[in-house]
Scaffold this active site. Sequence first.
Site: not given
Ligand code: DOR
Ligand code: ZN
Length: 427
Positions: A178, A304
């Site tokens: 990431h 994601d």
């Molecule tokens: O927007 C995101 N949400 N980016 C991340 O890297 C983690 C993820 C989360 O776990 O909610």
């Molecule tokens: Zn991420």
Amino acid sequence: MTEAATLVIKGGRVVDASGERDADVVVVDGRIAAVGADLSADRTLDASGCIVAPGLVDLHSHLREPGKEEAETVETGARGAALGGYTAIIAMPNTTPAIDSAAVVRQVLELGRTAPCDVFTSGAITVDRAGEQLAPMAEMAALGVKIFTDDGAGVQDNRLMRRAMEYASGLGVTLAQHCEDDALCGGGHMHEGEWSARLGIAGQPAEAEELMVMRDIALARLTGCRIHFQHLSTARSVAMVREAITAGLPVTAEATPHHFTLTHAECAGYDPVFKVNPPLRTEADVAAVKAGLLDGSIATIATDHAPHTTESKELPFDQAPPGMLGLETALALAITELDLSITQVLAALSWVPARVAGIDDVHGRPVAEGEPANLCVIDPEVTWVVDGAQMASRSTNTPYQGREVRGRVRHTVLHGEAVVVAGEPQR
Ligand code: DOR
Ligand code: ZN
């Protein structure tokens, strides 16, 4: 012993890595028993007008268990995945506790055992994803973990990342990053640019992602370790990855549907449903991500999928957590928004991520006799309107609420069992 019931997926067009043909597919005892014309079986799944493909594989699912079961569980996340056409998902390690030991890996795998989708897990690169000490990757790899990431955060320390890569190459596993430089992002809640300035929200510059992409390409060159870039979001990130692949480095990348469909302008209403990390970027970045998918520099689409409770997403923009749902909309968005053939879409959603995840012995396989029956049946023409409240997820934070999209999963077959039939979950 009674004989196993047989299933035929009838009247569809089979699409896999080897090409396309009209054929019925018979499934017996978890495997494909025959592919051909005019086949029959005890039970029929209608695939007329549909594509019959290997099940989709998601490299990037936040399932929230253990620790945040109010937002999602392995079970509900997997049900949404099955409805989205997935037969395999890779859980991200930013749970509580983090998936950074054999014990937590075992726990997540156990929770996934009865799920309507194969649940694999990543492991953390560092203990508690804190970026200070390497996690016991070998004991997790011994349980079958093949991808390691601190997702939710990037590994900040250059020297530690180098050691992680050396360790990972020895174990034959892949590191996924990431890419976000904490010092540069500190306090930012959206992309730093025209809209953050206008809205008065602190921003994260594109360079915060790009510096880490650049560093990890350099470290891949140094160590020979396979590196997978998660959710690439900027034009220069895509360009660097393209160049690294051309140079023959062991680099792969993913793009999320939100980074190829939405821009930072969506944040204009201060609605935290559009808050995500990395943030939604500019139109030029979206175009570059699409171009990367088109030329194969970005070979995979990952969701994601990041469920968050309504209460947390109702906080003010700068206090709400980043992340949005993805599992039930990814395929339709790829079909609707990308200038790719259905074969290219399926490559990016199924057999290429299966390879990246190291699960291509069971998922993303050709639709052929003797292969494991992990399949999805997609109606590529049907249109539907996205509604978070209708989703299997425990959360409703989709940024596509009310949007009309094209392409929907009709059936999903997991190890020979129809887990989604006519768009309805069967367990
Ligand atoms: O927007 C995101 N949400 N980016 C991340 O890297 C983690 C993820 C989360 O776990 O909610
Ligand atoms: Zn991420």
